[in-house]
Write a protein that holds these residues in place. Structure first.
Motif, PDB file in Angstrom:
ATOM      1  N   ALA A   2      36.336  34.327  47.890  1.00 31.41           N
ATOM      2  CA  ALA A   2      36.239  34.027  46.466  1.00 31.41           C
ATOM      3  C   ALA A   2      37.531  33.400  45.945  1.00 31.41           C
ATOM      4  O   ALA A   2      37.500  32.469  45.133  1.00 31.41           O
ATOM      5  CB  ALA A   2      35.911  35.299  45.684  1.00 31.41           C
ATOM      6  N   GLU A   3      38.670  33.901  46.424  1.00 29.81           N
ATOM      7  CA  GLU A   3      39.944  33.307  46.013  1.00 29.81           C
ATOM      8  C   GLU A   3      40.051  31.866  46.519  1.00 29.81           C
ATOM      9  O   GLU A   3      40.489  30.970  45.783  1.00 29.81           O
ATOM     10  CB  GLU A   3      41.106  34.133  46.535  1.00 29.81           C
ATOM     11  CG  GLU A   3      42.462  33.621  46.087  1.00 29.81           C
ATOM     12  CD  GLU A   3      43.608  34.538  46.462  1.00 29.81           C
ATOM     13  OE1 GLU A   3      44.764  34.070  46.432  1.00 29.81           O
ATOM     14  OE2 GLU A   3      43.361  35.717  46.800  1.00 29.81           O
ATOM     15  N   ASN A  10      30.372  38.960  50.159  1.00 27.86           N
ATOM     16  CA  ASN A  10      31.203  40.115  49.774  1.00 27.86           C
ATOM     17  C   ASN A  10      32.616  40.007  50.347  1.00 27.86           C
ATOM     18  O   ASN A  10      33.166  40.958  50.895  1.00 27.86           O
ATOM     19  CB  ASN A  10      30.540  41.422  50.234  1.00 27.86           C
ATOM     20  CG  ASN A  10      31.165  42.646  49.564  1.00 27.86           C
ATOM     21  OD1 ASN A  10      31.859  42.533  48.555  1.00 27.86           O
ATOM     22  ND2 ASN A  10      30.924  43.812  50.135  1.00 27.86           N
ATOM     23  N   ASP A  11      33.197  38.815  50.183  1.00 30.69           N
ATOM     24  CA  ASP A  11      34.494  38.524  50.784  1.00 30.69           C
ATOM     25  C   ASP A  11      35.457  38.114  49.674  1.00 30.69           C
ATOM     26  O   ASP A  11      35.352  37.006  49.130  1.00 30.69           O
ATOM     27  CB  ASP A  11      34.336  37.405  51.815  1.00 30.69           C
ATOM     28  CG  ASP A  11      35.606  37.129  52.606  1.00 30.69           C
ATOM     29  OD1 ASP A  11      36.701  37.426  52.093  1.00 30.69           O
ATOM     30  OD2 ASP A  11      35.498  36.603  53.720  1.00 30.69           O
ATOM     31  N   THR A  12      36.411  38.984  49.355  1.00 30.86           N
ATOM     32  CA  THR A  12      37.350  38.716  48.271  1.00 30.86           C
ATOM     33  C   THR A  12      38.210  37.493  48.576  1.00 30.86           C
ATOM     34  O   THR A  12      38.462  36.660  47.692  1.00 30.86           O
ATOM     35  CB  THR A  12      38.250  39.943  48.040  1.00 30.86           C
ATOM     36  OG1 THR A  12      37.422  41.087  47.810  1.00 30.86           O
ATOM     37  CG2 THR A  12      39.152  39.742  46.841  1.00 30.86           C
ATOM     38  N   ARG A  70      35.697  42.229  41.230  1.00 29.39           N
ATOM     39  CA  ARG A  70      36.581  41.975  42.371  1.00 29.39           C
ATOM     40  C   ARG A  70      36.577  40.492  42.758  1.00 29.39           C
ATOM     41  O   ARG A  70      37.642  39.890  42.932  1.00 29.39           O
ATOM     42  CB  ARG A  70      36.151  42.850  43.559  1.00 29.39           C
ATOM     43  CG  ARG A  70      36.947  42.644  44.824  1.00 29.39           C
ATOM     44  CD  ARG A  70      36.764  43.806  45.800  1.00 29.39           C
ATOM     45  NE  ARG A  70      35.373  44.187  45.970  1.00 29.39           N
ATOM     46  CZ  ARG A  70      34.516  43.587  46.804  1.00 29.39           C
ATOM     47  NH1 ARG A  70      34.928  42.573  47.546  1.00 29.39           N
ATOM     48  NH2 ARG A  70      33.262  44.007  46.909  1.00 29.39           N
ATOM     49  N   LEU A  71      35.395  39.896  42.884  1.00 29.12           N
ATOM     50  CA  LEU A  71      35.326  38.495  43.292  1.00 29.12           C
ATOM     51  C   LEU A  71      35.712  37.558  42.159  1.00 29.12           C
ATOM     52  O   LEU A  71      36.339  36.515  42.385  1.00 29.12           O
ATOM     53  CB  LEU A  71      33.930  38.165  43.811  1.00 29.12           C
ATOM     54  CG  LEU A  71      33.445  38.956  45.036  1.00 29.12           C
ATOM     55  CD1 LEU A  71      32.160  38.353  45.588  1.00 29.12           C
ATOM     56  CD2 LEU A  71      34.502  39.019  46.118  1.00 29.12           C
ATOM     57  N   ALA A  88      39.428  37.419  41.916  1.00 28.30           N
ATOM     58  CA  ALA A  88      39.964  36.655  43.041  1.00 28.30           C
ATOM     59  C   ALA A  88      39.820  35.158  42.786  1.00 28.30           C
ATOM     60  O   ALA A  88      40.756  34.377  43.038  1.00 28.30           O
ATOM     61  CB  ALA A  88      39.245  37.053  44.329  1.00 28.30           C
ATOM     62  N   GLU A  89      38.656  34.743  42.295  1.00 29.93           N
ATOM     63  CA  GLU A  89      38.462  33.321  41.984  1.00 29.93           C
ATOM     64  C   GLU A  89      39.418  32.882  40.876  1.00 29.93           C
ATOM     65  O   GLU A  89      39.993  31.788  40.927  1.00 29.93           O
ATOM     66  CB  GLU A  89      37.016  33.049  41.566  1.00 29.93           C
ATOM     67  CG  GLU A  89      36.744  31.567  41.329  1.00 29.93           C
ATOM     68  CD  GLU A  89      35.310  31.271  40.941  1.00 29.93           C
ATOM     69  OE1 GLU A  89      35.107  30.418  40.058  1.00 29.93           O
ATOM     70  OE2 GLU A  89      34.394  31.881  41.528  1.00 29.93           O
TER      71      GLU A  89
END
Length: 444
Positions: free
Chosen positions: A191-192, A186-188, A240-241, A244-245
């Motif tokens: 993911a980026e 659960n870490d944005t 959200r993730l 970010a990716e």
């Protein structure tokens, strides 16, 4: 399930997106985008095709005189250099740019050379069977690039590199975890970074397009094809993730392809084998499956892949990938997408067991698709190419519809500064070290 394809539909679109946008704003703390996608100057295609494609077209010879430019393209060419380039291209070259094909083996064989040098295909997709080791992969990529000399534009060189079980890179590359693992953290920011690392892998191998990120919501535990390829089971997390990716890919200079629109997460059938059916209404889909894709459109995603899934309440006769109601109506008109639309592989069982390939190709172009993915078979590539050539000749497809797609494709290649220049075998030590450090941090 066999269905009667290729009838003209009289579809009336509803507009559930005001409600969907409100839900999306609640989900995304940063707020909603404008809803437009400004990177392409091409107009949206018609919402419906003007003629059915009831049977496979006859074989079309390249020597037959065919129209190469529409009056509209010629009129705007002076103000738009890309339009000028499109207007100067022959029809066979335009059709070629709309085809992204698979090849056999780990070296360039004669059929692959013909597809590139003679049919002028716009792109190649590589699978695990095409890749043995890093040196061999770079050699193949360089051969593909050199074979494209004289073509209208550099090749899309693409791959499915998602992380987890869907990883195509050779063993010299450090492995990346599945989206589910990143979703559990659960870490944005993670993911980026994952998007950046995937892009760095792809670029190191000389490739420029990745069929990722996956924006499907894993809402059906019996789903045989998505599972841990999804970030999770909620729209908020996947949105959200996933975004970010997506940003990570874009920042690293690799073309990301968001998939599988309108959403593969609630299917119970693998579309590689059969045609999945999702019996949801527009209102139901707008509250869950479509939220990540609408957010990606609002973030100006460049490419969207459309899945082979039948949504009877949206279009009872065609799967999403062939449907004007879904591509021209929902994705382009309602959601406001102005980028490149690519089909999932047209040689998958969902299509080949239910529709004829040639007419399906005509239908997806009339529906608004720009690139047709034909992952397997030189004969299949020729069938699709000839069907599109014949479609323009007999008026089933307008030259304006072709020009729209080619303009979008050339604009995308220009934006990412694609090149056919050869590359050297890379030293992966620094990249692999970066991946290992990121994985260790993810576990904490």
């Amino acid at each position: 399930m066999k269905r009667t394809p290729y009838v003209i539909l009289k579809t009336h679109h509803t507009r559930p997106y005001a409600a969907a946008a409100a839900i999306l704003c609640t989900l995304l703390v940063a707020g909603c985008g404008s809803g437009g996608n400004a990177q392409s100057a091409s107009p949206a295609p018609p919402a419906a095709s003007t003629a059915p494609s009831a049977s496979a077209p006859a074989q079309q010879q390249d020597s037959t005189p065919l129209p190469s430019a529409s009056p509209a393209a010629a009129a705007t060419a002076e103000a738009d250099p890309l339009a000028l380039k499109v207007s100067a291209m022959s029809l066979p070259d335009k059709i070629g740019q709309m085809l992204l094909v698979g090849i056999d083996g780990t070296t360039l064989d004669d059929t692959a050379k013909r597809m590139i040098a003679e049919d002028k295909v716009g792109g190649i997709i590589l699978y695990k069977d095409n890749i043995n080791n890093l040196k061999g992969l770079v050699s193949l990529v360089n051969d593909l690039r050199s074979s494209n000399a004289g073509s209208p534009a550099p090749l899309f060189l693409s791959v499915d590199q998602e992380g987890g079980k869907v990883s195509r890179m050779p063993s010299e590359f450090a492995a990346l975890p599945s989206n589910r693992t990143v979703g559990a953290a659960n870490d944005t920011a993670a993911a980026e970074t994952m998007g950046q690392l995937l892009a760095k892998q792809v670029r190191a191998a000389g490739l420029n397009m990745d069929f990722a990120p996956v924006l499907d919501i894993n809402s059906n535990p019996d789903n045989p094809v998505i599972g841990d390829r999804s970030f999770g089971s909620t729209a908020e997390l996947v949105t959200r993730l996933g975004l970010a990716e997506l940003k990570g890919f874009e920042d690293a200079g690799v073309i990301p392809v968001v998939k599988h629109f309108p959403g593969h997460g609630d299917t119970s059938v693998d579309s590689h084998l059969e045609l999945p059916v999702v019996d949801k209404t527009q209102a139901q889909l707008a509250k869950l499956e479509w939220l990540p894709f609408q957010a990606a459109v609002d973030q100006q995603a460049d490419v969207v892949m459309v899945a082979h899934i039948l949504y009877p309440k949206l279009d009872p006769d065609r799967p999403a990938s062939l449907s004007s109601a879904v591509i021209g109506g929902l994705l382009r008109e309602d959601m406001g997408f102005r980028g490149v639309v690519i089909t999932d592989d047209l040689t998958m069982g969902a299509i080949t067991k239910n529709y004829k390939l040639g007419p399906a190709a005509v239908d997806t172009v009339n529906a608004g698709s720009d690139i047709l993915l034909i992952a397997h078979g030189y004969d299949n590539e020729r069938t699709v190419r000839n069907a599109l050539l014949q479609g323009v000749e007999n008026g089933t497809i307008s030259i304006e519809r072709i020009d729209q797609s080619v303009h979008r494709i050339l604009a995308l290649k220009q934006k990412y500064q694609l090149s056919d220049q050869p590359i050297e075998v890379p030293d992966l030590a620094a990249l692999n070290k970066e991946i290992a450090a990121w994985r260790d941090k993810l576990k904490r």
